[in-house]
Write an enzyme that holds these catalytic residues in place. Sequence first.
Site, short mmCIF file in Angstrom:
data_model
loop_
_atom_site.label_atom_id
_atom_site.label_comp_id
_atom_site.label_asym_id
_atom_site.label_seq_id
_atom_site.Cartn_x
_atom_site.Cartn_y
_atom_site.Cartn_z
N GLY A 126 0.78 -1.20 0.08
CA GLY A 126 -0.05 0.05 -0.04
C GLY A 126 0.59 1.34 -0.11
O GLY A 126 0.68 2.10 0.77
N GLY A 169 -1.27 7.79 0.68
CA GLY A 169 -1.46 8.06 2.26
C GLY A 169 -0.24 7.85 2.98
O GLY A 169 0.85 8.29 2.70
N SER A 193 1.52 3.43 -2.33
CA SER A 193 1.15 4.49 -3.48
C SER A 193 0.50 5.81 -3.21
O SER A 193 0.39 6.64 -3.70
CB SER A 193 0.40 3.69 -4.68
OG SER A 193 -0.85 3.36 -4.27
N VAL A 195 -6.63 13.78 6.29
CA VAL A 195 -7.37 13.64 5.10
C VAL A 195 -6.64 12.63 4.13
O VAL A 195 -5.25 12.85 3.80
CB VAL A 195 -7.47 15.08 4.48
CG1 VAL A 195 -8.43 14.93 3.19
CG2 VAL A 195 -8.28 16.06 5.28
N TYR A 211 -16.02 5.01 15.02
CA TYR A 211 -14.51 4.56 14.82
C TYR A 211 -14.31 3.53 15.93
O TYR A 211 -14.42 2.17 15.42
CB TYR A 211 -13.58 5.75 14.92
CG TYR A 211 -12.37 4.96 13.92
CD1 TYR A 211 -12.21 5.30 12.54
CD2 TYR A 211 -11.34 4.05 14.41
CE1 TYR A 211 -10.99 4.82 11.88
CE2 TYR A 211 -10.49 3.51 13.69
CZ TYR A 211 -10.30 4.02 12.34
OH TYR A 211 -9.36 3.48 11.57
P1 NAD Z 1 -4.91 5.29 1.27
O1 NAD Z 1 -6.17 5.29 0.41
O2 NAD Z 1 -4.19 6.83 1.16
O3 NAD Z 1 -3.93 4.11 0.85
C1 NAD Z 1 -4.36 2.99 0.68
C2 NAD Z 1 -3.39 2.16 -0.09
O4 NAD Z 1 -3.69 0.45 -0.20
C3 NAD Z 1 -3.09 2.60 -1.65
O5 NAD Z 1 -1.71 2.35 -1.63
C4 NAD Z 1 -3.89 1.65 -2.51
O6 NAD Z 1 -3.31 1.22 -3.80
C5 NAD Z 1 -3.69 0.19 -1.56
N1 NAD Z 1 -4.58 -0.57 -1.97
C6 NAD Z 1 -6.17 -0.84 -1.60
N2 NAD Z 1 -6.48 -1.95 -1.97
C7 NAD Z 1 -5.40 -2.78 -2.32
C8 NAD Z 1 -5.38 -3.98 -3.05
N3 NAD Z 1 -6.52 -4.84 -3.13
N4 NAD Z 1 -4.05 -4.41 -3.55
C9 NAD Z 1 -3.20 -3.68 -3.44
N5 NAD Z 1 -2.98 -2.07 -2.75
C10 NAD Z 1 -4.22 -1.79 -2.23
O7 NAD Z 1 -5.18 5.16 2.65
P2 NAD Z 1 -4.59 5.55 4.12
O8 NAD Z 1 -5.31 6.73 4.82
O9 NAD Z 1 -3.09 5.72 4.06
O10 NAD Z 1 -4.56 4.26 4.99
C11 NAD Z 1 -3.59 3.45 5.13
C12 NAD Z 1 -3.82 2.77 6.65
O11 NAD Z 1 -3.72 3.71 7.25
C13 NAD Z 1 -5.18 2.19 6.78
O12 NAD Z 1 -5.04 0.87 7.62
C14 NAD Z 1 -5.68 3.22 7.67
O13 NAD Z 1 -6.88 2.40 8.42
C15 NAD Z 1 -4.59 3.73 8.41
N6 NAD Z 1 -5.03 5.34 9.07
C16 NAD Z 1 -5.38 6.00 8.49
C17 NAD Z 1 -5.61 7.46 9.10
C18 NAD Z 1 -6.31 8.56 8.42
O14 NAD Z 1 -6.76 9.31 9.00
N7 NAD Z 1 -6.46 8.52 6.92
C19 NAD Z 1 -5.29 7.33 10.45
C20 NAD Z 1 -4.75 6.18 11.16
C21 NAD Z 1 -4.53 5.06 10.51
NA NA Z 2 -1.22 3.81 2.40
#
Ligand code: NAD
Ligand code: NA
Length: 396
Positions: free
Chosen positions: A47, A51, A49, A272, A233
């Site tokens: 993952g 966040g 790419s 975000v 949450y």
């Molecule tokens: P994001 O959507 O920016 O990133 C998600 C990543 O997962 C991307 O790289 C996407 O390509 C990849 N992905 C999704 N489905 C896939 C698949 N089937 N195969 C391969 N790659 C796949 O999301 P994010 O917010 O960075 O979330 C990442 C983690 O961080 C999550 O577990 C989320 O719960 C956690 N998190 C997020 C926050 C927030 O506020 N955004 C806070 C704390 C924790």
């Molecule tokens: Na990510």
Amino acid sequence: MSISPLLSGNVARNCHPVGCQAYVQQQVDYINSLPKLQTIKNVLIIGGSSGFGLASRVALTQSCHSNSLSVSMERGPSEKGMGSAGWYNNVFAKQQAEALGLRSDNIIADAFSLETMQSTVDYFKANYAGKIDLVIYSLASGKRIDGEQTWFSCLKTAEQTMHGYSLNLETDSLTPDQVGPASQDELEATAKVMGGEPWLQWIEVLANADLLNSGCKTLAFSYIGPELTAPIYRDGSIGFAKQNLHLHAGLINTKFRDLSIQAMPCVAKALVTKASVFIPVMSPYIAALYDVMKHKELHEETIQQAYRLLSEHLFPKSGEAQLDDEGCLRIDDWELREDVQAQVNKQLDGLSPENFKQRLDYQGYKQSFLQLNGFGFEHIDYSSELDSQWLAQLRP
Ligand code: NAD
Ligand code: NA
């Protein structure tokens, strides 16, 4: 052709390649303004790419001189459109790493499938020297396919219906919203998608292939949050999945004790991302948090979080990773500070569609969202034509 942002609800329907380059560059510049950290030779990011995964990758590349292999699911340009922002992020993250003489590759495939895990192993063996020192698990997905079965995750409460408001980025408004309870099946399906089972599978496949260095660390991003958001949450379906994720950290630690693998949830702050704008009734909290943390000069985006994670929590000068009593890395410490939460509560109390732009950092929230897709950068002229030759030679 020139491109301007197309939103439906809170989904970005397009992205801007030049803006995605600026988005990655901004992260690179931030990291390069800070002291270098210890070298971590090889990292695998599941993952990577967008966040937190992308920010971790950039921080590791620039500060720890890491080679990085990333697995993600993104769309390239086609007749249908520009493709996804993450596709361009992959392109530019790789370029930035190669400019430093580092190895960096993108595997675009379903990270939930065992075939992808196996082909990642084969790719690593064929192209990288040595073994893996750090595995970051950072998937956010609405579904998981495993052979014959498909599970869908949901964002619901556990019991009571929660009433509140959600921000709508398309119409720039605050609208009443509510979320009802998940069924037991929905809770379990959400844990299948957003829980820790695939994390454990990845570590098993990598360990069986003898690709993990002794002492290899692995972390998965998680969230807990305050009382205020608990119904949607912490106590809701996504919180149920996060508990499952935390449980799997323990399972990995037990199962791979001989290899001294250290698995840790990393509890990050709310911000975000492509994924978080979907959580109903959560967005006013995040936008209030932006306002309060900016005023207190505590605001962080993913890249600030990633650097603090590496420098102070995962690889601090003292050596050992800094964990809480439950074995978690806690980079949500500033979000959960008492003074921050008290002020957030104050600003959310009496929130209405009329006053939300004064009470929340809506501008900043929207700007962050636009930048995830390459829009909203002041130095980019969005009316100018894209260079199609430049576009055609981009490779993830
Ligand atoms: P994001 O959507 O920016 O990133 C998600 C990543 O997962 C991307 O790289 C996407 O390509 C990849 N992905 C999704 N489905 C896939 C698949 N089937 N195969 C391969 N790659 C796949 O999301 P994010 O917010 O960075 O979330 C990442 C983690 O961080 C999550 O577990 C989320 O719960 C956690 N998190 C997020 C926050 C927030 O506020 N955004 C806070 C704390 C924790
Ligand atoms: Na990510």
